[in-house]
Design a protein around this motif. Structure first.
Motif, short mmCIF file in Angstrom:
data_model
loop_
_atom_site.label_atom_id
_atom_site.label_comp_id
_atom_site.label_asym_id
_atom_site.label_seq_id
_atom_site.Cartn_x
_atom_site.Cartn_y
_atom_site.Cartn_z
N LEU B 425 0.82 -1.22 0.00
CA LEU B 425 0.00 0.00 0.00
C LEU B 425 0.84 1.26 0.00
N GLU B 426 2.00 1.21 0.68
CA GLU B 426 2.85 2.41 0.78
C GLU B 426 4.27 2.01 0.41
N LYS B 427 4.63 2.22 -0.84
CA LYS B 427 5.93 1.75 -1.33
C LYS B 427 7.11 2.46 -0.65
N ASP B 428 6.84 3.67 -0.12
CA ASP B 428 7.95 4.43 0.47
C ASP B 428 8.15 4.09 1.95
N ARG B 429 7.38 3.13 2.46
CA ARG B 429 7.52 2.77 3.88
C ARG B 429 8.42 1.55 4.01
N SER B 430 9.41 1.65 4.88
CA SER B 430 10.30 0.53 5.14
C SER B 430 9.62 -0.37 6.17
N CYS B 431 9.25 -1.57 5.76
CA CYS B 431 8.43 -2.42 6.63
C CYS B 431 9.28 -3.55 7.24
N PHE B 432 9.10 -3.74 8.53
CA PHE B 432 9.84 -4.77 9.27
C PHE B 432 8.87 -5.71 9.96
N ALA B 433 9.20 -6.99 9.98
CA ALA B 433 8.47 -7.95 10.82
C ALA B 433 9.48 -8.59 11.77
N PHE B 434 9.19 -8.53 13.07
CA PHE B 434 10.04 -9.16 14.08
C PHE B 434 9.39 -10.47 14.50
N SER B 443 4.99 -20.54 13.10
CA SER B 443 3.98 -19.94 12.24
C SER B 443 4.47 -18.87 11.27
N ALA B 444 5.78 -18.76 11.04
CA ALA B 444 6.24 -17.71 10.13
C ALA B 444 6.52 -18.22 8.72
N LEU B 445 6.67 -19.54 8.55
CA LEU B 445 7.15 -20.04 7.26
C LEU B 445 6.19 -19.73 6.10
N PRO B 446 4.87 -19.95 6.24
CA PRO B 446 3.99 -19.61 5.11
C PRO B 446 4.07 -18.12 4.76
N GLY B 447 4.27 -17.27 5.76
CA GLY B 447 4.38 -15.84 5.51
C GLY B 447 5.61 -15.49 4.67
N VAL B 448 6.72 -16.21 4.91
CA VAL B 448 7.95 -15.95 4.14
C VAL B 448 7.74 -16.43 2.69
N VAL B 449 7.19 -17.64 2.54
CA VAL B 449 6.95 -18.17 1.19
C VAL B 449 6.02 -17.23 0.43
N ASN B 450 4.99 -16.78 1.09
CA ASN B 450 4.04 -15.86 0.46
C ASN B 450 4.73 -14.60 -0.02
N ALA B 451 5.61 -14.06 0.83
CA ALA B 451 6.28 -12.81 0.50
C ALA B 451 7.21 -12.98 -0.70
N VAL B 452 7.96 -14.09 -0.70
CA VAL B 452 8.90 -14.31 -1.81
C VAL B 452 8.13 -14.53 -3.11
N TYR B 453 7.11 -15.35 -3.06
CA TYR B 453 6.33 -15.66 -4.27
C TYR B 453 5.61 -14.42 -4.80
N ASN B 454 5.02 -13.65 -3.89
CA ASN B 454 4.21 -12.50 -4.33
C ASN B 454 5.00 -11.19 -4.41
N GLN B 455 6.33 -11.32 -4.43
CA GLN B 455 7.18 -10.16 -4.71
C GLN B 455 6.99 -9.04 -3.70
N ALA B 456 6.87 -9.40 -2.44
CA ALA B 456 6.72 -8.40 -1.39
C ALA B 456 8.07 -7.75 -1.11
N GLU B 457 8.03 -6.66 -0.39
CA GLU B 457 9.27 -5.98 -0.03
C GLU B 457 9.23 -5.66 1.46
N PHE B 458 10.00 -6.38 2.23
CA PHE B 458 10.07 -6.08 3.67
C PHE B 458 11.29 -6.77 4.27
N THR B 459 11.63 -6.36 5.49
CA THR B 459 12.77 -6.96 6.18
C THR B 459 12.26 -7.82 7.33
N LEU B 460 12.65 -9.07 7.30
CA LEU B 460 12.30 -9.99 8.39
C LEU B 460 13.42 -9.96 9.41
#
Lengths: 190, 605
Positions: B425-434, B443-460
């Motif tokens: 939604l906001e390309k200029d926001r640097s998004c982090f998940a801790f 419970s984090a693995l499906p979230g990582v696969v989803n992000a890689v597949y759907n070309q997300a941009e964030f720092t885990l």
């Protein structure tokens, strides 16, 4: 013998072990015991309490307001917090040493232990204040506040248990290499 | 038999062992954790025990064991039941052969949970029978009955203690190991008509489930743990009664001693509800007060019974404003509610005005590596438009001032989804998940696969302290230890992330502040999904003998150490920083940021 005891302090001060020692000692005397304590997130520096109830005809491990025969306060502010649970003629043993919450250090409000102790002495006629700073120095370990306070409660005749009862429980529940230190703390008199 | 002073959760574990349980699995969660830990400590050789990677997997293991005729116990907190609900809902339709007990600990308050959901209501929803203990002693007995019921009626059975039952201690009579039931599993017998769920089978079994539950309503009306306590004859004229269950029953029984006894219904099997017992309890009563925590469950059941049987009794409780809608009951709140209900004077709470009491929100321990990790990310991203999505664990406490590094927290693993969505939604926001190490596996693995597949941009950010700290240090796949006592190959977080296709995976010690900041700065600016693993062990598990101290002559009193990191070992005395050596673990974070060089490391003692 029916007795309601509250131990209170800040997570990490050793209230749980103290309550286990009391409970185990009562059980060894064939007295039924119920107890309850704080477990979980509050253990990380939050307010914690243990309720210990001994005697017959008990249903709930929780103590009601005005029902505690004894409060052992590991921290002056926490003792004030639990004061509504004390019987009108109940006894209180309290450590004089405050544990400052991080919030107090941040906002510079730094709460005053003296104000808490003054308040307690105006409300509790049977109050024993333990100079914890000195006691821990004399005993030679910062980790035995719980046994020092139990010792003070014993000498005030507030536990309904003997020093031998508690020492037997120490032997059963605590590793042997700590026995001497714990006995020294239990027997410590200022 | 012998007497033991046990916690409610220990009583449940001992009861399960006494029933010859063959397999125990679960995922840690307050207030349920000690059940499985006690099984691991006290089990004989014939009981298999594991911390599973999450509750869904645990439920599936337990179901499989029960298919093979084994007795299985699966343990979790109420939040975990949400994770395990998919297999459980289906298991109820498939049924079991060996006894399957689902231990779910509820948390009124809530004391350490996100919700005040009520597993009694979940039982009614899933059609799974539920036993609701009031004490450690009852829990010990009920877990054994639950296995019997489960096998007799071929259904999973819930056992639902609440926090005060799970964590209350009592001296109770328990069996010696020689007296334990020896339960031999028959082994899995192939029968695809029974074990393969298809719509036609579900249709047929749904009817059987409802018929069985109708039968159980009658069976439970004669169940000895459901009962009516009589009233004092002198109070019979009031025509009032109390309905209660779970831990609130102990409050009611204590209040009866002080106020006089009203007729009291104790509901130990909320689902299926013991209707006939309720009808006989209600007979001759004008009003009933329901004393329970979480949902107005007994209250709704009694309203239903009154409607069904045409009874005129008024049912009072949460829905009528006579009892609080949320939070825990207490000795005092129940006594006051009962006094008001009985028309007795309600004792006023004495007006006291103590000096202002210190507020003590829980905090990260002194020396906790999570503090250093949060601080490194904060420093690295200073002045940037960011969001820090947190998760469930000790590190939720990173939200406290002065760190203020948790902008969202929902449920286990949710931070990953939220972080990637916010960047869409906001390309200029640097998004982090801790995410913590145990939560990563849970419970984090499906979230990582989803992000890689759907070309997300964030720092885990993986906060790896090599344990499940919040619940009391349970092992997980990254620790290389199992509950059976084996040392095994660790599952590597780095390898998982690289295998999924995360573009950059950096591992750094958060206690090396300058390097940690530099690593975050570099990694966060890379495109796509990237990860920083902060690895440093939990200080509560690996206590360091090191300490730091402040040289008062060198301290300039700027309080930067206090303003920046909020360590509980640091405070100010006479305008200078001081370190509480009883709490300090010598992590040296404060030393690294002190502008005056006034904080020094002491020699290890």
């Amino acid at each position: 013998m029916n007795k309601n005891i509250i131990l209170c302090g800040v997570g990490g001060q050793g209230t749980v072990l103290a309550s286990r020692l009391i409970s185990a000692s009562a059980m060894a005397r064939q007295i039924p015991v119920l107890s309850a304590e704080t477990i979980g997130m509050a253990q990380r520096g939050g307010s914690v309490f243990s309720h210990v109830r001994m005697g017959d005809g008990l249903y709930s491990p929780m103590i009601a307001r005005g029902e505690a025969d004894l409060i052992i306060g590991f921290e002056p502010g926490e003792a004030v917090r639990q004061l509504p649970f004390l019987k009108p003629d109940g006894q209180m043993i309290v450590s004089s040493r405050p544990v400052m919450p991080v919030t107090a250090a941040l906002s510079d409000t730094g709460y005053r232990a003296e104000a808490m102790l003054e308040y307690l002495s105006s409300r509790v006629s049977r109050l024993v204040v333990v100079d914890a700073e000195k006691a821990l120095r004399d005993v030679g370990s910062p980790k035995v506040l719980n046994l020092i306070l139990l010792g003070a409660a014993l000498r005030a005749g507030a536990l309904g248990l003997s020093a031998e009862d508690l020492k037997a429980s120490v032997r059963r529940l605590i590793p042997e290499k700590f026995h001497a230190l714990n006995f020294r703390a239990l027997d410590y008199e200022p | 038999m012998h007497d033991e002073f046990v916690m409610g959760n220990e009583a449940i574990a001992l009861g399960a062992l006494a029933a010859g349980v063959n397999l125990v699995c679960g995922y840690p969660g307050t207030p349920s954790t000690e059940v499985l830990e006690t099984v691991a400590k006290r089990r004989g050789e014939s009981t298999y025990v594991e911390w599973s990677v999450n509750e869904k997997v645990a439920m599936e293991l337990a179901g499989g064991a029960a298919y093979a005729g084994a007795r299985a116990l699966v343990t979790m907190k109420q939040m975990g039941l949400n994770v395990a609900s998919d297999p459980l809902m289906c298991l109820e339709y498939i049924g079991v052969k060996g006894g399957l007990v689902v231990l779910v600990a509820d948390d009124p308050g809530p004391i350490s949970s996100q919700t005040e959901q009520d597993t009694r209501s979940f039982a009614a929803f899933s059609r799974v029978p539920l036993l609701d203990p009031s004490s450690a002693e009852e829990a010990y007995r009920m877990v054994q009955e639950a296995f019997e019921l489960s096998e007799k009626y071929q259904t999973p059975v819930f056992l639902r203690p609440t926090t005060r039952v799970s964590h209350g201690y009592a001296s109770i009579r328990v069996k010696d190991p020689e007296e334990y039931v020896v339960h031999q599993a028959e082994g899995f017998v192939k029968d695809s008509g029974r074990w393969v769920i298809f719509p036609r089978l579900s249709f047929a079994n749904h009817r059987k489930i409802e018929e069985r539950n109708a039968l159980l309503r009658d069976v439970f009306s004669d169940f000895p743990l459901n009962r009516t306590e009589p009233e004092d004859p002198s109070l019979a004229g009031l025509r009032k009664g109390v309905a209660t269950g779970g831990f609130s029953w102990t409050y009611v029984m204590e209040a009866r001693k002080n106020l006089g006894a009203l007729r009291t219904l104790k509901v130990s099997t909320p689902f299926p509800f013991p209707e006939k017992l309720a009808v006989s309890f209600l007979s001759g009563l004008d009003e009933v007060l329901c004393v329970e925590e979480l949902d107005p469950y007994i209250e709704r059941e009694l309203v239903y019974v009154c409607g069904k049987y045409g009874l005129k009794t008024r049912i009072l409780g949460k829905t009528t404003g006579h009892m609080p809608l949320s939070g825990e009951n207490s000795r005092d709140s129940v006594q006051a509610a009962l006094a008001a209900f009985m028309g007795l004077p309600v004792p006023a709470v004495p007006a006291d005005n103590p000096p202002p009491l210190p507020v003590r929100p829980p905090v990260l321990c002194a020396g906790c590596p999570h503090r250093a990790s949060f601080y490194a990310v904060k420093q690295a991203m200073k002045g940037r438009k960011t969001v820090f999505c947190g998760d469930i664990g000790c590190y939720t406490l990173g939200n406290a001032m002065p760190l203020d590094m948790v902008d969202t927290c929902l449920c286990m693993g949710a931070g990953l989804g939220i972080a990637q969505s916010l960047n869409h939604l906001e390309k200029d926001r640097s998004c982090f998940a801790f995410v913590g190490d145990s939560t990563f596996f849970a419970s984090a693995l499906p979230g990582v696969v989803n992000a890689v597949y759907n070309q997300a941009e964030f720092t885990l950010i993986v906060l790896d302290n090599s344990t499940t700290a919040m619940t009391g240090h349970q092992p997980h796949p990254g620790t290389g230890r199992t509950m059976m006592g084996s040392v095994v190959e660790k599952v590597s977080i780095e390898n998982i992330l690289r295998g999924i296709g995360v573009s950059a995976v950096e591992t750094v010690d958060p206690l090396n502040h300058a390097l940690a900041v530099e690593t975050v700065r570099k990694t966060a600016d890379l495109p796509g999904v990237k990860a920083v693993i902060f690895r440093s062990p939990c200080v509560a598990l690996f206590r360091s003998p090191a300490r730091v101290s402040v040289d008062p002559a060198a301290c300039v009193g700027c309080k930067k150490c206090i303003r920046e990191i909020g360590c509980p070992a640091l405070s100010v005395r006479d305008g200078k920083a001081v370190v509480d050596s009883a709490q300090c673990n010598g992590c040296t974070l404060c030393m690294q940021l002190c502008p005056a060089g006034a904080i020094r490391k002491e020699e290890a003692r």
